[in-house]
Design an enzyme around this catalytic site. Structure first.
Site, mmCIF file in Angstrom:
data_model
loop_
_atom_site.group_PDB
_atom_site.id
_atom_site.type_symbol
_atom_site.label_atom_id
_atom_site.label_comp_id
_atom_site.label_asym_id
_atom_site.label_seq_id
_atom_site.Cartn_x
_atom_site.Cartn_y
_atom_site.Cartn_z
ATOM 1 N N SER A 1 19.046 -14.936 41.771
ATOM 2 C CA SER A 1 17.812 -14.292 41.244
ATOM 3 C C SER A 1 17.031 -13.524 42.482
ATOM 4 C CB SER A 1 16.855 -14.937 40.421
ATOM 5 O OG SER A 1 17.589 -15.090 39.184
ATOM 6 N N ARG B 1 26.636 -5.228 27.490
ATOM 7 C CA ARG B 1 25.467 -5.961 27.364
ATOM 8 C C ARG B 1 24.434 -4.812 27.143
ATOM 9 N NH1 ARG B 1 24.676 -9.987 32.225
ATOM 10 N NH2 ARG B 1 23.097 -10.702 31.029
ATOM 11 N N ASP C 1 19.135 -19.836 31.428
ATOM 12 C CA ASP C 1 20.513 -19.744 31.975
ATOM 13 C C ASP C 1 21.264 -21.184 31.796
ATOM 14 O OD1 ASP C 1 20.590 -17.127 32.190
ATOM 15 O OD2 ASP C 1 19.615 -17.024 34.230
#
Length: 797
Positions: free
Chosen positions: A375, A475, A668
């Site tokens: 990230s 997605r 996650d």
């Protein structure tokens, strides 16, 4: 080589040069029509000719295989070539059973015809074929090997009056500077691509038979539209040959040419090697594919002009941007060879197949450092590119997802040095310095990249297309597209709000106040990035805390971001100033080893320099609630992000009801936490985690299916799951089994660590995408004590 049973009784190759001869050789090597005659070369009988044949270079007919005096199996390779010497040589090499210079003498009874003649000869050959095709088998299939498909399709339409359903146009991406049947290579097609370009009304059975032939030769068979094929090949094959011919010709006409060639270095030889190819063949290709070649040449000339200007002006940054973009694009293509590839080539690639075979048992000990936080790596490139000045990044995650983000900014004109051992230097262009990319921006499997890109590109002056691999294109993207539209962005999506995303530039954005319906750091970050370009304030309220890397990094780059309770906001029109970034190790990657050590007796593991951002430590909190022996050591702050070494030893775990407030902080990490739950005493209950259903896969369903496969008792709910742990202090807590990871790296890695407490081996399919999230996972897993074997997904299928 993987061989496949042919349906063809007799194959006719028209044009016995390098390509046609190599096809015959490859078919022989695959076992087609091979005779057990003791022939040394293994291709089959070389001299089974009728000595009474008038022309002396090949029998017009072979006896039927059921004839008592027959030569062997019914499978035959026959050839037609205008040069009788090529036919004679093919017979002597054992590549063909018979041949002739006249097509009508060899077409009898053939079930598959391969047209391996020059593109400009195709019309006359097809015309001759029409007149004698009635002598072929009733279900005959035709295909070709030409490198320009539109021209050959036009020939077929002219000659046949329509596109025959039994004609499958094709192109093997293989070749050599050598020519003629004497250069035939039975391994020419092994591992190379063959592109088939079927029409809408092409007979599926005919397509399957052509696929079977090329597969038996060891080729990777792909499909593509005719126009797309010609565009791609013009850029990746035809243009390089054109440039090589031109460069060598230019130098060869200069007075000092002998000195030039005598001292030419390896780079010159490598680049110009292809100028030794058949000139007649390439003349025909450039003539047949003129429009696509000229279009690609125009793009190239424009690129050379930009580079010339940079050299003339001594513009080092511009030269660096071009050279570094080219250098790393080349490496990036290489890294994606077995995956959906980058830019123009990605439609030619297929997802590589990889399987993990995990042996049961083992221990987890040692001291390791997992890769940098994905990230933060994504955001460091993005904000560094939009900043003014040079941003130095350490600890950058060199995985395919992060590389996709890095490469995308190179495509938009940002000069980026590296990565070199985790170090990247970004020469920022400012908020309004990005340039329109030449094609779609491909972000691989990176959902974070696509959603954040949507925000920062919505405010640009140019149009952009965002696309990704097969997993990412499934997605949902409306969760970012809808609020961006409220800000004034114009965004088109595919059916169901899925990628690719078409972002139309030049739209004036206005700040909004947005209450997120779900807790999503990606949505929040997307809107904040769009807010940089919007008039007024952009305010985002979240129903639960999510990771705040974007807010922290924006502040580090000097851009004010405010927060009050569950709402953060910023005002558009500011500027970013470059700042150094030290990327901590990814806690999501560390999670797999945290759980591995927590569930395995005798484990003692230290994970170094892990990011412990308060919005990311749900996994630490949950493991501690379950009874894990987990300590944070050497806590410190690096570049605005808190980090620590995580020391974990095995301790018995207990089932818990996971607190709702921890769910968004560990979203996650839940696949790995499910494995911890499977090894705990009692039941672990999770609710409020419906977000897991829209990740790389439906992770709730995928994990439930995997738990069922290894015998773990569980109950699945729309927003969560109950998992009944085995709870054994020693030995196994469940069995083995086969897991479909659904190309989801976290599913694959979670069941890899599950093998530590399994009674039998666990086999995990579709693991190629692990590298997109966690490069080096396999090596680290083996280093700490797991027994992991990688296998091709085709083996044992």
């Amino acid at each position: 080589m993987v061989t496949r049973k042919h349906e063809e009784s007799r194959i006719l190759i028209v044009g016995l040069g390098l390509i046609g001869g190599s096809l015959a050789a490859a078919l022989r090597a695959s076992g087609y029509g091979r005779r057990d005659s003791g022939d040394a070369d293994g291709f089959g009988s070389a001299k089974e000719r009728d000595s009474g044949d008038a022309d002396g270079f090949g029998s017009a007919k072979l006896r039927d295989s059921d004839d008592p005096g027959g030569f062997g199996p019914a499978e035959q390779i026959v050839a037609c070539d205008p040069d009788p010497n090529e036919i004679r040589r093919g017979l002597e090499m054992g590549l063909i059973d018979r041949g002739d210079t006249r097509l009508e003498r060899v077409v009898d009874g053939v079930s598959l015809i391969v047209l391996a003649v020059p593109v400009l000869a195709m019309r006359s050959v097809m015309g001759e074929l029409v007149r004698c095709l009635g002598d072929a088998a009733g279900d005959v299939v035709l295909t070709d090997v030409g490198s320009t498909k539109a021209a050959i399709r036009d020939c077929a339409l002219e000659v046949f009056g329509r596109m025959p359903a039994n004609l499958v146009l094709g192109h093997p991406i293989a070749g050599s500077e050598k020519s003629g049947v004497a250069a035939a290579d039975p391994e020419l097609y092994i591992g190379h691509k063959v592109i088939l370009t079927p029409e809408p009304d092409t007979d599926p059975a005919a397509l399957a038979r052509v696929q079977a032939m090329w597969s038996a030769c060891g080729a990777e068979v792909l499909e593509m539209g005719v126009e797309r094929h010609d565009q791609v090949l013009a850029r990746t094959s035809h243009l390089p040959h054109l440039l090589a011919f031109s460069l060598v010709d230019t130098l060869a006409r200069q007075d000092e040419r002998l000195e030039i060639f005598r001292y030419a270095a390896g780079g010159f030889r490598d680049f110009t090697r292809i100028a030794g190819s058949d000139p007649v063949m390439w003349r025909d290709i450039f003539t047949a594919n003129r429009d696509a070649v000229l279009a690609s040449l125009n793009d190239f000339e424009a690129g050379v002009a930009r580079l010339r200007v940079a050299v003339e002006r001594g513009d080092g940054d511009a030269m660096l941007a071009i050279f570094d973009r080219a250098s790393h694009a080349r490496h990036y293509f290489e890294s994606l060879l077995n995956k959906t590839s980058y830019q123009a080539e990605y439609q030619m690639q297929q997802q590589g197949n990889l399987r993990y075979r995990m042996s049961p048992g083992g221990a987890v000990v040692g001291r390791i450092r997992v890769p940098g936080d994905k990230s933060i790596s994504h955001r460091s490139i993005m904000l560094g590119a939009l900043a003014e000045g040079v941003t130095e990044i350490k600890g950058f995650l060199e995985g395919e997802d992060s590389l996709a983000t890095l490469q995308a900014f190179r495509e938009m004109g940002v000069a980026i040095e590296g990565p070199y051992q985790g170090r990247v230097t970004v020469h920022g262009v400012g908020l309004h310095g990005l340039k329109k990319p030449s094609g779609p921006l491909y972000v691989g499997n990176a959902g974070t990249a696509m959603r954040l890109f949507a925000g920062l590109l919505a405010g640009q002056a140019f149009d952009t297309e965002l696309t990704g691999d097969t997993s990412l294109t499934k997605r949902p993207m409306n969760r970012v597209a809808d609020p961006l539209r409220l800000m004034g962005a114009e965004i088109d999506t595919a059916e169901g709000g899925r990628p690719p995303l078409q972002l139309h530039g030049g739209r004036a954005l206005k700040g909004i106040s947005y209450d997120m319906p779900m807790a999503s750091a990606q949505v929040k970050s997307c809107l904040l990035l769009a807010g940089l370009y919007a008039e007024g304030e952009t305010r985002v309220s979240e129903p639960a805390p999510t990771r705040d890397h974007t807010e922290r990094m924006l502040a580090g780059f000097g851009y004010p971001v405010h927060r009050d309770g569950d709402t953060c906001w910023l005002s558009g029109g500011g500027r970013l100033t470059a700042a150094p970034i030290d990327v901590p190790s990814d806690i999501s990657s560390a999670t797999f080893f945290l759980v591995a050590a927590a569930i395995t007796p005798g484990s003692d593991l230290v994970l170094e320099h892990v990011g412990i951002n308060p919005t990311r430590i749900g996994v630490i909190n949950i493991l501690k609630l379950m009874g894990a022996d987990l300590r944070l050591e050497n806590e410190r702050e690096v570049g605005g992000e808190p980090v620590a070494d995580l020391h974990i030893r095995h301790a018995p775990l207990k089932g818990i009801d996971i607190p709702l407030e921890q769910v968004p902080l560990a979203i996650d990490e839940f696949p790995a936490l499910f494995i911890a739950a499977a090894n705990a005493r009692g039941t672990t209950r999770l609710r409020g985690a419906e977000e897991l259903r829209v990740k790389e896969s439906d992770r709730l369903q995928a994990m439930a299916d995997g738990l069922a496969a290894i015998g773990v008792e569980h109950t699945l709910y729309p927003d969560g799951i109950d998992i009944v742990g085995g709870g054994s202090a020693e030995g196994s807590n469940y069995g083995g089994g086969r897991i479909d990871s659904l190309e989801d790296h976290r599913i694959a890695m979670s069941f890899a660590i599950a093998a530590l407490r399994a009674s039998e081996e666990i086999i995990i399919d579709d693991c190629a995408n692990v590298a997109t999230s966690f490069p080096g996972f396999v090596d680290l897993a083996r280093k700490v004590g797991l027994t992991l074997t990688e296998e091709s997904g085709e083996e044992g299928a």
